[in-house]
Design a protein around this motif. Structure first.
Motif, PDB file in Angstrom:
ATOM      1  N   GLU A   1       7.365   9.730  -7.790  1.00  0.00           N
ATOM      2  CA  GLU A   1       7.986  10.137  -7.178  1.00  0.00           C
ATOM      3  C   GLU A   1       8.564  10.709  -8.193  1.00  0.00           C
ATOM      4  N   ASN A   2       9.228  10.017  -9.106  1.00  0.00           N
ATOM      5  CA  ASN A   2      10.149   9.874 -10.428  1.00  0.00           C
ATOM      6  C   ASN A   2       8.955  10.673 -11.712  1.00  0.00           C
ATOM      7  N   GLY A   3       7.248  10.984 -11.075  1.00  0.00           N
ATOM      8  CA  GLY A   3       6.935  11.363 -12.225  1.00  0.00           C
ATOM      9  C   GLY A   3       6.167  10.375 -13.463  1.00  0.00           C
ATOM     10  N   LYS A   4       6.510   8.942 -13.382  1.00  0.00           N
ATOM     11  CA  LYS A   4       6.554   8.107 -14.458  1.00  0.00           C
ATOM     12  C   LYS A   4       4.858   7.815 -13.627  1.00  0.00           C
ATOM     13  N   ILE A   5       3.645   7.325 -14.426  1.00  0.00           N
ATOM     14  CA  ILE A   5       2.125   7.105 -14.120  1.00  0.00           C
ATOM     15  C   ILE A   5       2.475   5.254 -13.545  1.00  0.00           C
ATOM     16  N   ASN A   6       1.746   5.119 -12.182  1.00  0.00           N
ATOM     17  CA  ASN A   6       1.702   3.997 -11.443  1.00  0.00           C
ATOM     18  C   ASN A   6       0.047   3.071 -12.047  1.00  0.00           C
ATOM     19  N   TYR A   7       0.355   2.712 -13.047  1.00  0.00           N
ATOM     20  CA  TYR A   7      -0.234   1.495 -13.927  1.00  0.00           C
ATOM     21  C   TYR A   7      -1.348   0.798 -13.511  1.00  0.00           C
ATOM     22  N   ALA A   8      -0.363   0.119 -12.192  1.00  0.00           N
ATOM     23  CA  ALA A   8      -1.098  -1.135 -11.523  1.00  0.00           C
ATOM     24  C   ALA A   8      -1.671  -0.651 -10.417  1.00  0.00           C
ATOM     25  N   LEU A   9      -1.681   0.584  -9.877  1.00  0.00           N
ATOM     26  CA  LEU A   9      -2.429   1.832  -8.456  1.00  0.00           C
ATOM     27  C   LEU A   9      -3.843   1.876  -9.694  1.00  0.00           C
ATOM     28  N   MET A  10      -3.210   2.329 -10.803  1.00  0.00           N
ATOM     29  CA  MET A  10      -4.656   3.253 -11.432  1.00  0.00           C
ATOM     30  C   MET A  10      -5.314   2.143 -11.974  1.00  0.00           C
ATOM     31  N   ASN A  11      -5.352   1.291 -12.775  1.00  0.00           N
ATOM     32  CA  ASN A  11      -6.094  -0.314 -13.188  1.00  0.00           C
ATOM     33  C   ASN A  11      -6.530  -1.106 -11.947  1.00  0.00           C
ATOM     34  N   LYS A  12      -6.010  -0.636 -10.425  1.00  0.00           N
ATOM     35  CA  LYS A  12      -6.954  -1.711  -9.452  1.00  0.00           C
ATOM     36  C   LYS A  12      -7.699  -0.701  -8.908  1.00  0.00           C
ATOM     37  N   GLN A  13      -7.330   0.705  -9.021  1.00  0.00           N
ATOM     38  CA  GLN A  13      -9.061   2.074  -8.461  1.00  0.00           C
ATOM     39  C   GLN A  13      -9.638   2.188  -9.099  1.00  0.00           C
ATOM     40  N   PHE A  14      -9.626   1.031 -10.531  1.00  0.00           N
ATOM     41  CA  PHE A  14     -10.391   1.465 -11.814  1.00  0.00           C
ATOM     42  C   PHE A  14     -11.211   0.217 -12.172  1.00  0.00           C
ATOM     43  N   ILE A  15     -10.474  -0.851 -11.158  1.00  0.00           N
ATOM     44  CA  ILE A  15     -11.013  -1.957 -11.307  1.00  0.00           C
ATOM     45  C   ILE A  15     -12.376  -2.324  -9.981  1.00  0.00           C
ATOM     46  N   GLN A  16     -11.804  -1.267  -9.422  1.00  0.00           N
ATOM     47  CA  GLN A  16     -12.517  -1.115  -7.676  1.00  0.00           C
ATOM     48  C   GLN A  16     -13.669  -0.589  -7.953  1.00  0.00           C
ATOM     49  N   PHE A  17     -13.439   0.212  -8.963  1.00  0.00           N
ATOM     50  CA  PHE A  17     -14.567   1.430  -9.229  1.00  0.00           C
ATOM     51  C   PHE A  17     -16.111   0.455 -10.185  1.00  0.00           C
ATOM     52  N   ALA A  18     -14.673   0.134 -11.141  1.00  0.00           N
ATOM     53  CA  ALA A  18     -16.374  -1.075 -12.156  1.00  0.00           C
ATOM     54  C   ALA A  18     -17.141  -1.953 -11.144  1.00  0.00           C
ATOM     55  N   SER A  19     -15.908  -2.996 -10.120  1.00  0.00           N
ATOM     56  CA  SER A  19     -16.499  -4.039  -9.313  1.00  0.00           C
ATOM     57  C   SER A  19     -18.360  -3.878  -8.351  1.00  0.00           C
ATOM     58  N   SER A  20     -17.960  -2.264  -7.884  1.00  0.00           N
ATOM     59  CA  SER A  20     -19.131  -1.791  -7.087  1.00  0.00           C
ATOM     60  C   SER A  20     -19.970  -0.866  -8.207  1.00  0.00           C
ATOM     61  N   SER A  21     -19.624  -0.726  -9.612  1.00  0.00           N
ATOM     62  CA  SER A  21     -21.118   0.409 -10.081  1.00  0.00           C
ATOM     63  C   SER A  21     -22.009   0.066 -10.507  1.00  0.00           C
ATOM     64  N   SER A  22     -23.346  -0.165 -10.076  1.00  0.00           N
ATOM     65  CA  SER A  22     -24.323  -0.094 -10.468  1.00  0.00           C
ATOM     66  C   SER A  22     -24.746  -0.388 -11.398  1.00  0.00           C
ATOM     67  N   VAL A  23     -24.331   1.043 -11.983  1.00  0.00           N
ATOM     68  CA  VAL A  23     -24.353   1.520 -14.306  1.00  0.00           C
ATOM     69  C   VAL A  23     -23.558   0.150 -14.888  1.00  0.00           C
ATOM     70  N   VAL A  24     -22.107   0.347 -13.896  1.00  0.00           N
ATOM     71  CA  VAL A  24     -21.488  -0.310 -14.799  1.00  0.00           C
ATOM     72  C   VAL A  24     -22.393  -2.325 -14.216  1.00  0.00           C
ATOM     73  N   ARG A  25     -22.244  -2.966 -13.381  1.00  0.00           N
ATOM     74  CA  ARG A  25     -23.263  -3.759 -14.131  1.00  0.00           C
ATOM     75  C   ARG A  25     -24.367  -4.105 -14.844  1.00  0.00           C
ATOM     76  N   ASP A  26     -25.358  -2.706 -14.934  1.00  0.00           N
ATOM     77  CA  ASP A  26     -26.030  -2.647 -16.101  1.00  0.00           C
ATOM     78  C   ASP A  26     -25.973  -2.604 -17.233  1.00  0.00           C
ATOM     79  N   MET A  27     -24.760  -2.190 -17.741  1.00  0.00           N
ATOM     80  CA  MET A  27     -23.974  -1.937 -18.399  1.00  0.00           C
ATOM     81  C   MET A  27     -23.664  -3.713 -18.891  1.00  0.00           C
ATOM     82  N   ALA A  28     -22.792  -4.515 -18.317  1.00  0.00           N
ATOM     83  CA  ALA A  28     -22.687  -5.778 -18.408  1.00  0.00           C
ATOM     84  C   ALA A  28     -23.590  -6.493 -18.327  1.00  0.00           C
TER      85      ALA A  28
END
Length: 217
Positions: A128-155
């Motif tokens: 609400e103050n216009g600052k980025i919530n880095y914790a939430l952004m990282n959490k959701q990006f990590i969730q995508f990384a954990s569920s992505s078959s492409v990321v698993r293949d790349m790893a």
């Protein structure tokens, strides 16, 4: 070309307003406009520590460091925005100020902060103050990384962490902007740099740690 700035904030420690600018050489700085006399001051922001770095002349000015430190605290986490000139009222006169070429970063990064992808990420993860919530952004990006078959293949093929991070950023940026096409490499890199420069400790610190752990298995 629009100068890349954050919103202007008013200081309480000294009679001045402040905003953050991107530097042509990379990184960012803070510019002060005094409201009780016709003058400005500028300091770089250390990309590693996030602290303001004053030149010797500025160091000698009484109270100036305190003002820059307050400005850095108020501006920390605020995204850049494409803007024109800032007008400051001093003694009932209007002064136009524009950042010099030496202080302004050029076209690619300037375009990215006006892009649909940058705006979509800022809109999704700003509080609400216009600052980025880095914790939430990282959490959701990590969730995508954990569920992505492409990321698993790349790893599994031992891709490097920055390469996987770039794939994740391209994918999520396109998703949030409601686009089918991913950004090309140069624009995705400019987007990453723009996000990193808002947070000197790296916008995706937790995601990078997650990727390194994934690759170490």
């Amino acid at each position: 070309m629009n100068i890349i700035r954050t919103k202007v904030v008013e200081l309480t420690t000294i009679p001045a307003v402040a905003y953050k600018v991107k530097l042509r050489t990379g990184g960012s700085g803070i510019k002060l406009h005094f409201t009780d006399h016709d003058a400005t001051a500028f300091a770089k922001v250390d990309k590693r520590t996030g602290e303001v770095v004053l030149d010797p002349v500025s160091e000698a000015a009484e109270g100036l460091r305190e003002g820059f430190e307050e400005a850095q605290e108020l501006l920390s986490g605020l995204p850049y925005s494409g803007r024109g000139k800032v007008k400051i009222m001093v003694s009932n006169e209007c002064e136009d100020d524009e950042v010099t070429e030496e202080e302004a970063q050029k076209v690619t990064a300037a375009c990215m902060v006006s892009s649909d992808e940058f705006k979509a990420i800022i809109d999704r993860y700003s509080d609400e103050n216009g600052k980025i919530n880095y914790a939430l952004m990282n959490k959701q990006f990590i969730q995508f990384a954990s569920s992505s078959s492409v990321v698993r293949d790349m790893a599994g093929k031992r891709a490097k962490a920055p390469e996987i991070l770039m794939f994740i950023l391209k994918n999520r940026a396109a998703f949030l902007a409601n686009k089918r096409e991913h950004l090309p490499d140069d624009e995705a890199q400019a987007l990453l740099e723009a996000l990193n420069e808002i947070n000197p400790r790296s916008a995706f610190k937790e995601l990078n740690l997650h990727l390194r752990r994934m690759l170490s298995r």
